[in-house]
Design a protein around this motif. Structure first.
Motif, PDB file in Angstrom:
ATOM      1  N   THR A  21      25.719  55.387  32.577  1.00  0.00           N
ATOM      2  CA  THR A  21      27.064  55.075  32.923  1.00  0.00           C
ATOM      3  C   THR A  21      27.588  55.353  34.016  1.00  0.00           C
ATOM      4  O   THR A  21      28.375  54.756  34.902  1.00  0.00           O
TER       5      THR A  21
ATOM      6  N   SER B  58      18.993  47.538  18.316  1.00  0.00           N
ATOM      7  CA  SER B  58      18.702  48.820  18.573  1.00  0.00           C
ATOM      8  C   SER B  58      18.076  49.043  19.979  1.00  0.00           C
ATOM      9  O   SER B  58      17.715  50.138  20.302  1.00  0.00           O
TER      10      SER B  58
ATOM     11  N   CYS C 226      20.812  49.086  24.294  1.00  0.00           N
ATOM     12  CA  CYS C 226      21.136  50.387  25.065  1.00  0.00           C
ATOM     13  C   CYS C 226      20.160  50.296  26.302  1.00  0.00           C
ATOM     14  O   CYS C 226      20.351  50.505  27.474  1.00  0.00           O
ATOM     15  N   GLU C 227      18.745  50.425  25.930  1.00  0.00           N
ATOM     16  CA  GLU C 227      17.965  50.744  26.678  1.00  0.00           C
ATOM     17  C   GLU C 227      17.870  49.334  27.890  1.00  0.00           C
ATOM     18  O   GLU C 227      17.680  49.462  29.024  1.00  0.00           O
TER      19      GLU C 227
ATOM     20  N   LEU D 125      27.098  50.684  26.311  1.00  0.00           N
ATOM     21  CA  LEU D 125      26.597  52.154  26.406  1.00  0.00           C
ATOM     22  C   LEU D 125      27.663  52.942  25.742  1.00  0.00           C
ATOM     23  O   LEU D 125      27.582  54.352  25.513  1.00  0.00           O
ATOM     24  N   GLU D 126      28.832  52.575  25.445  1.00  0.00           N
ATOM     25  CA  GLU D 126      29.836  53.466  24.503  1.00  0.00           C
ATOM     26  C   GLU D 126      29.141  53.992  23.156  1.00  0.00           C
ATOM     27  O   GLU D 126      29.473  55.188  22.590  1.00  0.00           O
ATOM     28  N   ASP D 127      28.138  53.098  22.586  1.00  0.00           N
ATOM     29  CA  ASP D 127      27.278  53.641  21.554  1.00  0.00           C
ATOM     30  C   ASP D 127      26.397  54.649  21.741  1.00  0.00           C
ATOM     31  O   ASP D 127      25.846  55.245  20.841  1.00  0.00           O
ATOM     32  N   CYS D 128      25.876  54.656  23.138  1.00  0.00           N
ATOM     33  CA  CYS D 128      24.868  55.703  23.501  1.00  0.00           C
ATOM     34  C   CYS D 128      25.185  56.279  24.843  1.00  0.00           C
ATOM     35  O   CYS D 128      24.450  55.649  25.884  1.00  0.00           O
TER      36      CYS D 128
ATOM     37  N   ASP E  33      24.738  58.838  26.156  1.00  0.00           N
ATOM     38  CA  ASP E  33      23.579  59.629  26.585  1.00  0.00           C
ATOM     39  C   ASP E  33      22.456  58.863  27.297  1.00  0.00           C
ATOM     40  O   ASP E  33      21.364  59.562  27.458  1.00  0.00           O
ATOM     41  N   GLN E  34      22.512  57.345  27.207  1.00  0.00           N
ATOM     42  CA  GLN E  34      21.453  56.581  27.673  1.00  0.00           C
ATOM     43  C   GLN E  34      21.113  56.982  29.119  1.00  0.00           C
ATOM     44  O   GLN E  34      22.255  56.858  29.928  1.00  0.00           O
TER      45      GLN E  34
END
Length: 311
Positions: free
Chosen positions: A49, A191, A194-195, A223-226, A228-229
């Motif tokens: 982010t 799944s 994000c990556e 990225l809202e769902d992850c 910390d990515q």
């Protein structure tokens, strides 16, 4: 204190010389300094982010002048290890891989890919090489319209062969992506999204590409769902064994009118082409970089002619 015009000019000149030697830092704690190739290398492992927020937001430039050849010869041996990029990535990403004898473990002839885009397991063989393709996460055409048109060919070649920007994928799924950005295409395997976008952010930050407003919105939404990515580290995407799963790549990238066509059409069987790349006319013959015979044809549900292994 009244310096007068001459004094003010002298002060400005002094300040400009002083600032010239300063290192400007960005808002994620890294120094915004480029290496000799003009690519930034200070974003390893940072929050995706925050790296995304460092990217400029602009509209796409025109595709005028875009050609795959502007990014150098496909699959060069850019790291001078004796193997071309295609085989380096196959060796990195496949498991249980086997090599052609006499090639010093360079030419991969078979192996297993855990496809990140679909979640399926694909058995790779040279005879069906186009079923596993190397995707440029930031498609070369997309790179062109977001800054690469102004780069040197050397920098474009680096992007096209950078392991950070290469990932093995199911051939038909990669073909469906075309030259799309995150606003127009995301992997069916939710799944992995994000990556996937984190890798795109890392590539654009490294090379200085911008994003469109729609692209940034789409990436931010993923990225809202992850939150910390993080973007991958250089070690995670290295072509040596030990790179993390999902940060790895496969065979050919093909995107035209939404695709990176990695080859030129040819009727000459001595020409070197890339399996999975678009071609014409149907029936044309060629060879891949390993010397294996290819034919330009349409197969199965894919109605576009591609270079495929001659059965």
């Amino acid at each position: 204190m009244n310096l007068g015009r001459a004094g003010a000019a002298l002060l400005a000149l002094t300040l400009s010389f002083g600032l010239a030697g300063c290192e400007v830092t960005n808002d994620i704690g890294g120094a915004g300094v480029s290496d000799d190739s003009g690519t930034k290398s200070d974003y390893d492992g940072q929050l995706a982010t925050k790296v995304l927020d460092t990217l400029s937001v602009k509209g796409r430039s025109a595709t005028t002048g875009y050609d795959r050849d502007e990014f150098g010869t496909a699959w060069k041996d850019v790291d001078n290890n004796g193997c071309d990029t295609r085989n380096d990535i196959l060796k990195r990403d496949l498991t249980g891989e086997k090599f052609r004898s006499g090639t010093k473990d360079c030419v991969v002839v078979s192996g297993t890919l855990d496809d990140p885009y679909t979640g399926d397991t694909i058995e790779f063989t040279k005879e069906k090489a186009s079923e596993v393709q190397i995707d440029h996460l930031v498609a070369l055409q997309n790179a062109w319209v977001t800054g690469a048109a102004q780069w040197t060919e050397e920098k474009r070649t680096e992007l096209a062969n950078d392991p950070l920007n290469l990932m093995a994928a199911d051939g038909p799924t990669n073909g469906a992506k075309g030259a799309g950005d995150a606003a127009t295409w995301l992997p069916p395997n939710k799944s992995f999204r994000c990556e996937y976008v984190a890798r795109q952010v890392a590539v654009k930050a490294k090379y200085g590409n911008w994003v469109t407003s729609g692209e940034k919105k789409a990436i931010s939404g993923v990225l809202e769902d992850c939150p910390d990515q993080r973007v991958p580290t250089s070690k995670a995407v290295d072509v040596t064994k030990g790179g993390s799963s999902g940060d790895t790549a496969g065979d050919e990238a093909t995107e035209d009118s939404g695709s990176d066509s990695d080859s030129k059409s040819s009727d000459n069987g001595d020409d070197v082409e890339t399996p999975g790349a678009f071609c014409s006319p149907e029936g044309a013959k060629a060879k891949d970089s390993d010397g294996d015979a290819l034919t330009c044809n349409v197969k199965g549900d894919d109605d576009r002619a591609r270079w495929r292994s001659a059965d």
